[in-house]
Design a protein around this motif. Sequence first.
Motif, PDB file in Angstrom:
ATOM      1  N   GLU A  66       1.070  -1.214   0.224  1.00 37.03           N
ATOM      2  CA  GLU A  66       0.069   0.140   0.010  1.00 37.03           C
ATOM      3  C   GLU A  66       0.863   1.377  -0.092  1.00 37.03           C
ATOM      4  N   THR A  67       1.385   1.430  -1.025  1.00 32.17           N
ATOM      5  CA  THR A  67       2.468   2.627  -1.258  1.00 32.17           C
ATOM      6  C   THR A  67       2.078   4.079  -0.938  1.00 32.17           C
ATOM      7  N   ASP A  68       0.737   4.267  -1.009  1.00 24.10           N
ATOM      8  CA  ASP A  68       0.333   5.586  -0.414  1.00 24.10           C
ATOM      9  C   ASP A  68       0.566   5.989   0.945  1.00 24.10           C
ATOM     10  N   TYR A  69       0.950   4.573   1.679  1.00 19.78           N
ATOM     11  CA  TYR A  69       1.166   5.222   3.065  1.00 19.78           C
ATOM     12  C   TYR A  69       2.688   5.580   3.227  1.00 19.78           C
ATOM     13  N   VAL A  70       3.347   5.896   2.190  1.00 18.91           N
ATOM     14  CA  VAL A  70       4.862   6.413   2.404  1.00 18.91           C
ATOM     15  C   VAL A  70       4.725   8.124   2.483  1.00 18.91           C
ATOM     16  N   SER A  71       3.853   8.656   1.344  1.00 14.06           N
ATOM     17  CA  SER A  71       3.790   9.953   1.302  1.00 14.06           C
ATOM     18  C   SER A  71       2.418  10.618   0.928  1.00 14.06           C
ATOM     19  N   GLY A  72       1.274   9.723   0.988  1.00 17.29           N
ATOM     20  CA  GLY A  72       0.133  10.101   0.665  1.00 17.29           C
ATOM     21  C   GLY A  72      -0.371  10.988   1.417  1.00 17.29           C
TER      22      GLY A  72
END
Length: 202
Positions: free
Chosen positions: A169-175
């Motif tokens: 869930e890569t939005d949880y890096v900088s979303g």
Amino acid sequence: MLDPYQLTVHSLTLRQLASAEQLAEVTGQPVAEIEAGLEKAAADGAVVAARGNYMISPAGRALLDEAYPAAFTDIRASQEIADAMEAFETGVNKQVLALTTDWQTKEVGGDRVPNDHGDADYDAAIIDKLARVHEKTGKVLRPLAAADPLVDRFLDRIGGALTRAEGGETDYVSGVRVDSVHTVWFQMHEHLLRLTGRERPE
């Protein structure tokens, strides 16, 4: 430390437009306690209600500016905490900012271009580096966490965001629409500055 009412108003300096449920996620207070605090704060003029969300008012900021010195006297007088903050600002905070830039952009032919996230290995390497900085941050901020349990809550939330990013869930890096590493880190940094009376570095 801040009393529950002050903490509710304070939480709106960390998440600037939020519902009671979202503020409960930030502070760990019961939702009912936050709702009562927001109702009182709205009546006092310390917050402004907007369609189920709230934002702090100038009167609320003035209330906190008066409350902070007394609430955080011991924290602000501690040399150990001052040293920890300096290590945070000059070390792990700069590392997270740099890694966030690396996540959002990448170097191609000597130029920085937007990261299209087509290189899974590149992205995984950044998430791994963020995880190592997160682990180091827990050690750097240990004196602050001992003085204020909310610091550990921020670190736990960052850890949760990293776990989700590692799971794809890569939005949880900088979303910005989720409690990403970057979003929660910003909230934690603002909280630390208010605890210690420091200004945000330029």
